[in-house]
Design an enzyme around this catalytic site. Structure first.
Site, mmCIF file in Angstrom:
data_model
loop_
_atom_site.group_PDB
_atom_site.id
_atom_site.type_symbol
_atom_site.label_atom_id
_atom_site.label_comp_id
_atom_site.label_asym_id
_atom_site.label_seq_id
_atom_site.Cartn_x
_atom_site.Cartn_y
_atom_site.Cartn_z
ATOM 1 N N ASP A 9 24.803 33.003 26.860
ATOM 2 C CA ASP A 9 26.223 32.749 27.437
ATOM 3 C C ASP A 9 26.569 31.503 26.921
ATOM 4 O O ASP A 9 26.078 30.272 27.070
ATOM 5 C CB ASP A 9 25.697 32.457 28.964
ATOM 6 C CG ASP A 9 26.966 32.070 29.888
ATOM 7 O OD1 ASP A 9 26.993 31.618 30.865
ATOM 8 O OD2 ASP A 9 28.361 32.103 29.236
ATOM 9 N N LYS A 80 35.439 26.453 23.484
ATOM 10 C CA LYS A 80 35.643 27.913 23.668
ATOM 11 C C LYS A 80 36.913 28.278 24.068
ATOM 12 O O LYS A 80 37.396 29.266 23.638
ATOM 13 C CB LYS A 80 34.693 28.223 24.997
ATOM 14 C CG LYS A 80 34.459 29.712 25.430
ATOM 15 C CD LYS A 80 33.566 30.042 26.500
ATOM 16 C CE LYS A 80 33.862 31.544 26.895
ATOM 17 N NZ LYS A 80 32.765 31.686 28.045
ATOM 18 N N GLU A 180 31.636 38.821 29.907
ATOM 19 C CA GLU A 180 30.941 38.152 31.116
ATOM 20 C C GLU A 180 30.855 38.858 32.531
ATOM 21 O O GLU A 180 29.530 38.889 32.838
ATOM 22 C CB GLU A 180 31.385 36.690 31.315
ATOM 23 C CG GLU A 180 31.179 35.847 30.032
ATOM 24 C CD GLU A 180 32.177 34.737 29.840
ATOM 25 O OE1 GLU A 180 31.798 34.001 28.982
ATOM 26 O OE2 GLU A 180 32.891 34.355 30.709
ATOM 27 N N ASP A 203 34.730 34.294 39.045
ATOM 28 C CA ASP A 203 34.165 33.463 38.044
ATOM 29 C C ASP A 203 34.879 32.304 38.043
ATOM 30 O O ASP A 203 35.803 32.140 37.311
ATOM 31 C CB ASP A 203 33.660 34.256 36.593
ATOM 32 C CG ASP A 203 33.202 33.205 35.677
ATOM 33 O OD1 ASP A 203 32.735 33.720 34.569
ATOM 34 O OD2 ASP A 203 32.804 32.270 36.154
#
Length: 634
Positions: A9, A80, A180, A203
């Protein structure tokens, strides 16, 4: 080529790596026992713009995160968000500088005019992945060259390719890029639901929010809709909380430079807060984040910041109600995205079979209640929200490698299994209700200088203190006498398909090991299990207080001699006032230790931590200078 495929992850805030072992997904810890690796890289730049692979090796992870307080422009975080992006697609709202012409690929500029580095997001992300790779290889004692890496469902081809490139730069063969939400659903075991089952994955992480609607079709998850906000997350709550704490501080701290002079100017306090030294701002932010985390399980916390700035000290109580009042408008911003995702998927609340939570912010009771209200059902909270995506990636990696095909799930552990650690505490290695077969382990070190052996007392139970749990076995492993904290003993628990517990202890330096077999780890009567759980609930408050004091005592007994030694070594470089403050704080720790008062000792430890920050920096700098001199650099 290695047959192991790692699941990774690569997160905005934190990253994790795991592998399948004996049919069970295991997340791997670094040398300090931490599974979460902050997705932060700090560059130590020199003259002439040395490259990121220079002798000034960048810091990655927790060490880099600590540098944000003192070297903000050289510390890269949330990289990211820039993966596969071009200038103009993503605004420059970070402390480090984004360089390049509009429309060109994003480059990160580090350093000043005399010392510049330009690195792509892929290069920086590869440094995070390299650290994960090293940690995995250290833990497994073998090479790991293949990986599955997760990305948000909304990532486009350029972003997915950039992620794959980062993996390849880190030395991985990237077998698959996985969404994800799909990984999270696997971690929750939702692939076992019936066909056409529909799942919402909420999320909310440190920097981003995603909501995805999935449908299970013949064992494969299909993304029906995804929505979200790449600029909404726990960082926004942190910022709002820091502003609230700053306002509280400046309103209640009279006769200092923070006091309002113009009561009609509502922004005066915040301007003065920004004028604080970076270190003071960082301390206030760290205290705010720590308080936010604790308020997920506590109703109020005390925030103590001695000597925040010059003569100002801070000590006040923050309640969960106050935090929720601050956070509610930010959490409310997720509502529209959730409603839109349901509409895009052409389903209603009633059509959902499960709602699962991902991301550390979802630990907040406010968020869990909010999600229940939006989707009309209680969310599934059976998994660790910080680790769910990594677990799912690991399961997907196991499927690809064939490690899962022969998995046998016979039973679960009825009670937690662990060992006694220094201070008489129970250290859980395999938690209660873990599916077997399973394997887990941790690294331990010597608590005393010159210690020649470690006693491994195997425990079973749910109490915080070792003597309140059942002893299943006891044995010793010898090792060479070394200074405190330098011997390393790995302890591994493995429960096989027959429910037999094998406990292995290995001295890392010599390879010497002992293995003990325990027959009764799983075969426990229902009555005994119920009694142990009932006792753990009945004594929960007292047990936790005893654990907190034991841990605080251990910390105090470690800090006091360390501070004395540091003062002898570099104390002459401190001002008289700072040295006096450290000595006074150390005396308070010793006094609190004698008093047996838990909260007083915790406050004293925290105060000594804060007071010795500069002392620790001087010690590190001296050690680095000495190391360079030994190498002939200086």
């Amino acid at each position: 080529m290695s047959d192991i495929i790692a699941g990774i992850d690569l997160g905005t805030t934190n990253s994790l790596i795991g592998v399948m072992e004996t049919g069970f997904p295991i997340l791997l810890a670094d040398a300090d026992g931490e599974r979460l690796t902050p997705s932060v890289v700090h560059f130590s730049t020199g003259k002439n713009g040395e490259s990121i692979e220079s002798k000034n090796a960048p810091l990655v992870g927790r060490a880099a995160a600590r540098m944000r307080a003192i070297a903000l422009r050289e510390t890269v975080y949330s990289i990211k968000r820039f993966m596969g992006r071009r200038i103009g697609e993503e605004a420059d709202d970070v402390a480090y500088e984004i360089a390049g012409q509009r429309g060109a690929p994003v480059r990160v500029k580090i350093g000043d005019a005399e010392s510049q580095q330009f690195s792509s997001p892929e290069e920086i992300s590869s440094l995070i992945l390299k650290k994960l790779k090293r940690d995995a290889e250290r833990a497994l004692e073998r090479e790991v060259t293949r990986a599955v890496i997760t990305v948000p469902a909304y990532f486009n081809d350029a972003q997915r390719n950039a992620t794959k490139t980062a993996g390849e730069l880190a030395g991985f063969r990237v077998e698959r890029i996985v969404n994800e939400p799909t990984a999270a659903a696997l971690a929750y075991g939702l692939d076992k639901l019936g066909d056409k089952s529909k799942i919402a994955v909420f999320d909310l992480g440190g920097g981003t929010f995603d909501i995805s609607i999935l449908e299970l079709n013949k064992g494969v998850f299909q993304v029906l809709a995804t929505n979200g906000n790449t600029r909404l997350g726990g960082d926004d709550i942190d910022n709002a909380l820091v502003a609230h704490l700053a306002a509280t501080l400046f309103e209640t701290t009279k006769d200092t430079k923070f006091t309002k002079e113009n009561e009609n100017d509502e922004n005066e306090n915040l301007r003065e807060f920004r004028a604080l030294r970076g270190e003071s701002q960082a301390r206030l932010r760290e205290a705010a984040i720590a308080a936010k985390h604790r308020l997920s399980t506590e109703t109020e916390v005390e925030i103590a910041l001695p000597f925040l700035d010059e003569k100002t000290s801070v000590n006040f109580v923050l309640t969960r109600c106050e935090l929720e009042k601050i956070a509610r408008p930010i959490i409310e911003r997720t509502r529209a995205h959730c409603v839109r995702s349901l509409a895009d998927a052409k389903i209603s609340q009633r059509d959902l079979d499960e709602v699962i939570l991902v991301g550390g912010v979802t630990r907040m009771p406010l968020v869990r209640n909010f999600v229940a209200e939006i989707f009309g059902r209680e969310p599934n909270i059976s998994q660790n929200p910080d680790e769910a995506v990594a677990l799912g990636a690991t399961i997907q990696a196991g499927i690809l490698s064939g490690a899962i095909s022969n998995m046998v799930l016979l039973d679960v552990t009825p009670l937690s299994l662990g060992i006694e650690t220094f201070g008489g505490l129970m250290n859980v290695i395999i938690p209660r209700n873990s599916t077997i077969p399973c394997k887990a382990g941790e690294m331990f070190t010597n608590a005393l200088p010159g210690q020649r052996a470690m006693s491994i007392r195997v425990l079973q139970g749910e109490r915080e203190l070792a003597h309140d749990n059942w002893t299943l076995g006891n044995f010793e492993i010898d090792f060479e006498p070394l200074p405190k904290g330098q011997a390393r003993v790995g302890v591994q628990f493995e429960i096989d398909a027959n429910g037999i517990l094998h406990v292995l202890a290995r001295d890392v330096k010599t390879g010497r090991e002992k293995i003990v077999e325990v027959q009764s780890a799983v075969d426990v009567s229902d009555e005994a299990v119920e009694q142990m759980i009932a006792e753990s609930v009945e004594h929960a408050f007292d047990d936790m207080s005893a654990r907190i004091f034991a841990e605080a005592k251990i910390k105090a007994e470690e800090m006091l001699p360390a501070v004395r030694a540091a003062l002898e070594k570099v104390g002459a470089q401190l001002s008289a006032d700072e040295r006096a403050r450290i000595e006074a704080t150390a005396r308070e720790v010793a006094s609190a230790l004698d008093s047996g008062e838990v909260q007083r000792l915790k406050r004293a430890n925290a105060a000594l931590d804060e007071a010795t920050q500069n002392l620790a920096t001087l010690l590190i700098e001296q050690a680095m200078d000495e190391a360079l001199k030994r190498k002939g650099v200086l």
